[in-house]
Scaffold this motif. Structure first.
Motif, short mmCIF file in Angstrom:
data_model
loop_
_atom_site.label_atom_id
_atom_site.label_comp_id
_atom_site.label_asym_id
_atom_site.label_seq_id
_atom_site.Cartn_x
_atom_site.Cartn_y
_atom_site.Cartn_z
N PRO A 51 -1.96 -15.25 -5.07
CA PRO A 51 -2.51 -14.84 -6.37
C PRO A 51 -4.03 -14.66 -6.37
O PRO A 51 -4.56 -13.95 -7.22
CB PRO A 51 -2.09 -15.99 -7.31
CG PRO A 51 -0.91 -16.61 -6.64
CD PRO A 51 -1.16 -16.48 -5.17
N SER A 52 -4.74 -15.31 -5.43
CA SER A 52 -6.20 -15.18 -5.41
C SER A 52 -6.64 -13.75 -5.15
O SER A 52 -7.79 -13.39 -5.44
CB SER A 52 -6.78 -16.12 -4.35
OG SER A 52 -6.17 -15.90 -3.09
N ALA A 53 -5.76 -12.91 -4.59
CA ALA A 53 -6.11 -11.50 -4.37
C ALA A 53 -6.37 -10.80 -5.70
O ALA A 53 -7.27 -9.96 -5.81
CB ALA A 53 -5.00 -10.79 -3.60
N THR A 54 -5.60 -11.15 -6.71
CA THR A 54 -5.80 -10.54 -8.03
C THR A 54 -7.15 -10.96 -8.59
O THR A 54 -7.88 -10.16 -9.18
CB THR A 54 -4.67 -10.97 -8.98
OG1 THR A 54 -3.41 -10.55 -8.42
CG2 THR A 54 -4.84 -10.34 -10.35
N THR A 55 -7.50 -12.24 -8.40
CA THR A 55 -8.78 -12.73 -8.91
C THR A 55 -9.96 -12.05 -8.23
O THR A 55 -10.92 -11.66 -8.87
CB THR A 55 -8.88 -14.25 -8.70
OG1 THR A 55 -7.75 -14.88 -9.33
CG2 THR A 55 -10.15 -14.80 -9.29
N GLN A 56 -9.86 -11.89 -6.89
CA GLN A 56 -11.01 -11.39 -6.14
C GLN A 56 -11.05 -9.88 -6.01
O GLN A 56 -12.13 -9.29 -5.90
CB GLN A 56 -11.04 -12.03 -4.75
CG GLN A 56 -11.16 -13.53 -4.78
CD GLN A 56 -11.57 -14.11 -3.45
OE1 GLN A 56 -12.36 -13.52 -2.73
NE2 GLN A 56 -11.04 -15.27 -3.10
N MET A 57 -9.89 -9.22 -6.01
CA MET A 57 -9.87 -7.76 -5.84
C MET A 57 -9.56 -7.02 -7.14
O MET A 57 -9.88 -5.84 -7.28
CB MET A 57 -8.83 -7.36 -4.79
CG MET A 57 -9.14 -7.83 -3.38
SD MET A 57 -7.89 -7.18 -2.23
CE MET A 57 -8.44 -7.94 -0.70
N GLY A 58 -8.89 -7.70 -8.06
CA GLY A 58 -8.55 -7.06 -9.31
C GLY A 58 -7.19 -6.38 -9.32
O GLY A 58 -6.68 -5.99 -10.37
N TYR A 59 -6.56 -6.21 -8.13
CA TYR A 59 -5.26 -5.55 -8.06
C TYR A 59 -4.14 -6.55 -8.34
O TYR A 59 -4.21 -7.71 -7.92
CB TYR A 59 -5.04 -4.94 -6.68
CG TYR A 59 -6.02 -3.86 -6.31
CD1 TYR A 59 -5.96 -2.61 -6.90
CD2 TYR A 59 -7.01 -4.09 -5.36
CE1 TYR A 59 -6.87 -1.61 -6.56
CE2 TYR A 59 -7.93 -3.11 -5.01
CZ TYR A 59 -7.85 -1.87 -5.62
OH TYR A 59 -8.74 -0.89 -5.28
N ALA A 60 -3.08 -6.10 -9.00
CA ALA A 60 -1.89 -6.93 -9.18
C ALA A 60 -1.18 -7.04 -7.83
O ALA A 60 -1.32 -6.18 -6.96
CB ALA A 60 -0.97 -6.31 -10.22
N ILE A 61 -0.41 -8.12 -7.65
CA ILE A 61 0.32 -8.33 -6.40
C ILE A 61 1.27 -7.17 -6.14
O ILE A 61 1.41 -6.68 -5.01
CB ILE A 61 1.08 -9.66 -6.44
CG1 ILE A 61 0.12 -10.82 -6.70
CG2 ILE A 61 1.82 -9.89 -5.13
CD1 ILE A 61 -0.97 -10.98 -5.70
N SER A 62 1.92 -6.69 -7.20
CA SER A 62 2.87 -5.57 -7.04
C SER A 62 2.15 -4.32 -6.56
O SER A 62 2.71 -3.54 -5.79
CB SER A 62 3.58 -5.31 -8.37
OG SER A 62 2.64 -5.02 -9.40
N GLU A 63 0.90 -4.12 -7.01
CA GLU A 63 0.14 -2.96 -6.55
C GLU A 63 -0.20 -3.07 -5.08
O GLU A 63 -0.08 -2.10 -4.31
CB GLU A 63 -1.15 -2.83 -7.37
CG GLU A 63 -0.94 -2.44 -8.82
CD GLU A 63 -2.25 -2.36 -9.58
OE1 GLU A 63 -2.54 -1.29 -10.13
OE2 GLU A 63 -2.97 -3.38 -9.62
N LEU A 64 -0.62 -4.25 -4.64
CA LEU A 64 -1.01 -4.45 -3.24
C LEU A 64 0.16 -4.20 -2.30
O LEU A 64 -0.01 -3.60 -1.23
CB LEU A 64 -1.56 -5.86 -3.05
CG LEU A 64 -2.94 -6.14 -3.66
CD1 LEU A 64 -3.26 -7.63 -3.59
CD2 LEU A 64 -4.02 -5.35 -2.95
N THR A 65 1.35 -4.67 -2.68
CA THR A 65 2.51 -4.52 -1.80
C THR A 65 3.03 -3.09 -1.75
O THR A 65 3.79 -2.74 -0.84
CB THR A 65 3.63 -5.47 -2.23
OG1 THR A 65 3.93 -5.25 -3.63
CG2 THR A 65 3.21 -6.93 -2.04
N GLU A 66 2.62 -2.28 -2.73
CA GLU A 66 3.05 -0.88 -2.74
C GLU A 66 2.03 0.06 -2.11
O GLU A 66 2.31 1.23 -1.87
CB GLU A 66 3.33 -0.43 -4.18
CG GLU A 66 4.55 -1.12 -4.80
CD GLU A 66 4.74 -0.74 -6.26
OE1 GLU A 66 3.90 0.04 -6.78
OE2 GLU A 66 5.70 -1.22 -6.88
N PHE A 67 0.82 -0.44 -1.86
CA PHE A 67 -0.23 0.41 -1.28
C PHE A 67 0.16 0.85 0.13
O PHE A 67 0.81 0.11 0.87
CB PHE A 67 -1.55 -0.35 -1.21
CG PHE A 67 -2.28 -0.42 -2.52
CD1 PHE A 67 -2.08 0.53 -3.51
CD2 PHE A 67 -3.19 -1.44 -2.77
CE1 PHE A 67 -2.75 0.45 -4.72
CE2 PHE A 67 -3.86 -1.53 -3.97
CZ PHE A 67 -3.63 -0.57 -4.94
#
Length: 777
Positions: free
Chosen positions: A190-206
């Protein structure tokens, strides 16, 4: 989405497999048929009927056993002891299988019109075969139950393990991800959302590497490919920039570990740490160092070279360093009505833009507003010419006609009077100057102003030994002039003030003056070096930087006076550079302090959490109780890291508790190959040390020494003279990788801030010994 998953270990060829059931049924049916053939004579049709009947009966027995096993597993879970579950299910399976055999045998006897039960040999033989078969598959049920019980325990343990680690990862500030070999994100904390601003679902679909800044993407892909080609069990470190969802850019330090063979991971473990602040600080300190070197080079050039050559070199260096297209210096004439161009430097790209004023002068009345602002000692800084005020329209048009997009102008002043200006032009795109940039350029302008004054003074003194006292006295520097006999013929008031001299030195010899001022100097070796040069060569040009007891720093320049190609005397120029040196030191020390602070905060890294996964992945299948203890100690260790990451000091007792947990983890890995002895009296428990000090020393010992049953690593922790002593047996690895020394350097650096006493490291006999100063409560 869970990071920790475990695939089912149930084999495809279990007793639930139809292929296996049919194969075994046909096999047993054939064996029973052969047995019947030897007991009685049957024709071919009867044999075939018997064979089909046997196969069907075997399948019925098998299915009854499977059914009873499943019913027992589902409806008898309330029994606490697994053995009772197995025995009860096995008993029911035996009874059910026996009944099926009896019923089947009865119908078999009816088929052949034989009494039941009778002494018919075929019936007896078939009954015995089926009973043996029933017992065999009842045993199969018991084995299956034991395997199912073991698999359930493993799954329960893995579930607890996953919960532990997921709770830990969710509380870590660093980003933890799992990539596949294409670079696609399978899991993200979850810290990726805090530091990058992307939702987890967005990151896994990139798409792979989509979140990396475009300029860094090609290099990251190349290094990532090289890492994969390096084989398993490799660790890869990298740095790259990430563009956040909000549009800002962050620098991350990344560690990639190969976790493809770890059942709970099955991918590449990637941990990110935001080092944006540290990176910016490192850039700042690097820039400060470059600025310091550049100012030293510029100052030295004016001392070693003639003024015009030094000026041209300075403008070239300043233009390249500042990344502008034009740099120029203009000097006011005596009538103050015209700007004379001393020199203009252009970049290769800037040389393509035609210029009206290139290497030419400019009348004052063509730029009256600019002249007024510079005379008022104002710096003109315009990112674009559109920012200039309406009253500067005349100047704006002149700059625009010369191809200028953005401009920075700094006044050159001597004794408070405007004598010239230095300008920096951007010709292709706007240039934004920071306060640090302008402060540095002002420093260079001061060097240029002093050199300009010195150049004018030298030109005047070369004309006649009578010297132009007006020029010297108007200078901000202290001058002392000597003739060929090395006797002082003139010294201005500034010279007397700089050296705190009450007596005018005119008429004294230079050697007498040196004896008067030498006691005021702290770095006497520099003083002696300069006069040593002069003794060897009376025409030498040299400079000295002298530190005085009163805190001043003087730059002393000495050069021969030449008139009509003949030596006529010597000039000594004394300049107070105290403010410049202090400013340079302050900026440099500030940048270094920031860099060291950021570095110290980031050197302690939680990556060792994942180094334990391989141990756990095997341990959990062998000893569930020990694996739970392992998890508890690992959780305590990591909790300590999270709790103490912002603390500079911790009580010794708290650090010892953490070390005990850490040693437990090491002993699981190395067993009796590591031996630890701790002897610390309780009265020292309240003393304080820097957190993770003992852990770093123990890790250092494990890293650099051989560890085996024959040569166990012995570690002793105790107290000697208010020092924490950590020593380990010295059995250095034969083919170890070169040491970076970062661990011990980390401890030294932290204690430079925490204590006047410093840690001590060294070899004593057969032991490597570290002595860490204890700090009071």
């Amino acid at each position: 989405m869970s990071l920790f998953t475990l695939q089912s270990s149930r084999s495809k060829t279990t007793m639930y497999s139809w292929k296996l059931q049919i194969a075994v049924a046909v096999g047993f049916g054939f064996l029973i048929l052969v047995n019947q053939y030897f007991f009685a004579q049957f024709n071919a049709l009867e044999l075939f009927q018997n064979f089909l009947a046997n196969v069907i009966i075997v399948l019925l027995i098998w299915k009854s056993a499977v059914w009873v096993t499943q019913v027992g597993e589902r409806f008898f879970n309330w029994l606490e002891k697994p053995l009772k579950r197995v025995l009860l299910s096995a008993g029911l399976g035996s009874i059910c299988s026996f009944l099926v055999v009896m019923v089947s045998s009865y119908f078999f006897q009816l088929l052949y019109q034989s009494p039941f039960p009778g002494n018919n040999a075929i019936f007896i033989n078939t009954l015995i075969s089926f009973l043996l078969f029933s017992v065999l598959f009842t045993g199969f049920n018991i084995i299956h139950f034991l395997e199912a019980l073991r698999e359930k325990e493993v799954k329960d343990t893995v579930t607890r393990l996953g919960n532990y680690f997921e709770q830990l990862i969710e509380n870590v500030e660093d980003i933890v991800q799992v990539w596949d070999t294409d670079g696609r994100i399978k899991y993200s904390s979850p810290s990726a959302t805090t530091q990058m601003g992307y939702a987890i679902s967005e990151l896994t679909e990139f798409p792979p590497f989509y979140w990396i800044l475009e300029e860094d993407k090609a290099g990251v892909k190349s290094r990532f490919g090289s890492f994969l080609e390096g084989g398993a069990n490799q660790v890869h470190f990298d740095q790259f920039r990430v563009k956040t969802k909000a549009g800002s850019v962050k620098m991350f330090e990344v560690k990639i570990s190969d976790g493809r063979k770890i059942p709970m991971i099955e991918g590449l473990i990637v941990t990110y740490r935001d080092i944006t602040g540290r990176h910016e600080t490192e850039l700042l300190i690097r820039r400060q160092k470059e600025l310091y070197e550049l100012t030293s080079s510029i100052s030295g050039s004016f001392l070693r070279m003639d003024f015009q050559s030094a000026l041209e070199k300075m403008l070239e260096n300043m233009g390249k360093f500042s990344a502008v297209d034009r740099v120029y210096v203009y000097q006011l004439n005596r009538e103050k009505n015209y700007w004379n161009c001393l020199h203009e430097w252009r970049s290769e790209k800037g040389d393509q833009i035609p210029s009206i004023y290139y290497q030419k002068g400019i009348p004052i009345d063509a730029m009256e507003w600019t002249f007024g602002q510079l005379r008022a000692n104002k710096i003109l800084n315009f990112k674009t010419l559109d920012e200039m005020p309406p009253e500067a329209e005349q100047c704006r048009q002149a700059f625009e006609a010369d191809g200028t997009v953005g401009i920075l102008l700094l006044p050159l002043r001597i004794n408070g009077e405007l004598v010239g200006m230095i300008g920096y032009d951007a010709l292709f795109e706007p240039k934004n100057w920071s306060e640090d940039d302008i402060r540095f350029l002002k420093l260079c302008s001061e060097i240029l102003t002093s050199s300009l004054a010195r150049s004018e003074a030298e030109a005047s003194t070369r004309a006649s030994l009578s010297f132009n006292q007006a020029i010297i006295d108007s200078s901000a520097e202290g001058f002392l002039l000597a003739n060929l006999e090395n006797m002082v013929v003139y010294a201005n008031q500034i010279f007397l003030s700089l050296w705190d001299l009450e007596q005018n030195p005119v008429g004294l010899g230079v050697e007498e003056i040196s004896r008067l001022v030498q006691p005021k100097v702290t770095n006497k070796e520099e003083f002696e070096r300069g006069f040593g040069i002069l003794k060897e060569n009376r025409e030498a040009v040299f400079t000295m930087t002298l530190n005085l007891h009163n805190g001043k720093v003087l730059e002393v320049y000495s050069a021969p006076q030449i008139q009509d190609g003949k030596l006529v005397g010597r000039i000594w120029s004394n300049r107070d550079i105290t403010d410049r040196i202090l400013s340079q030191r302050e900026e440099l020390e500030k940048g270094m302090a920031l860099a060291q602070f950021e570095s110290l905060k980031n050197q302690v890294n939680p990556h060792f959490l994942f180094n334990s996964l391989n141990v756990l992945s095997s341990l959990v299948h062998v000893d569930a109780d020990l694996s739970e203890k392992f998890i508890d100690q690992l959780a305590k260790s990591y909790r300590y890291l999270l709790e103490q990451k912002d603390n500079t000091l911790v009580p010794l007792k708290v650090e010892l508790d953490f070390v005990n947990s850490f040693i437990f983890l090491l002993k699981i890995r190395f067993e009796d190959k590591i031996q630890l002895a701790v002897d610390i009296p309780e009265r020292f428990y309240s003393m304080q040390i820097a957190p993770l000090t003992m852990q770093l020393l123990i890790e250092n010992a494990v890293k650099h020494n051989r560890i085996s049953k024959d040569e166990p690593l012995k570690i002793f922790i105790g107290i000697e003279d208010h020092y924490l002593v950590v020593k380990n047996s010295l059995q250095v690895r034969i083919n170890q990788a070169p040491s970076t020394g970062l661990g011990l350097k980390n401890i030294r650096n932290r204690y430079l801030i925490l204590s006047a006493d410093t840690p001590k490291f060294g070899t004593e006999g057969d032991f490597f010994v570290a002595r860490i100063p204890l700090i009071g409560e």
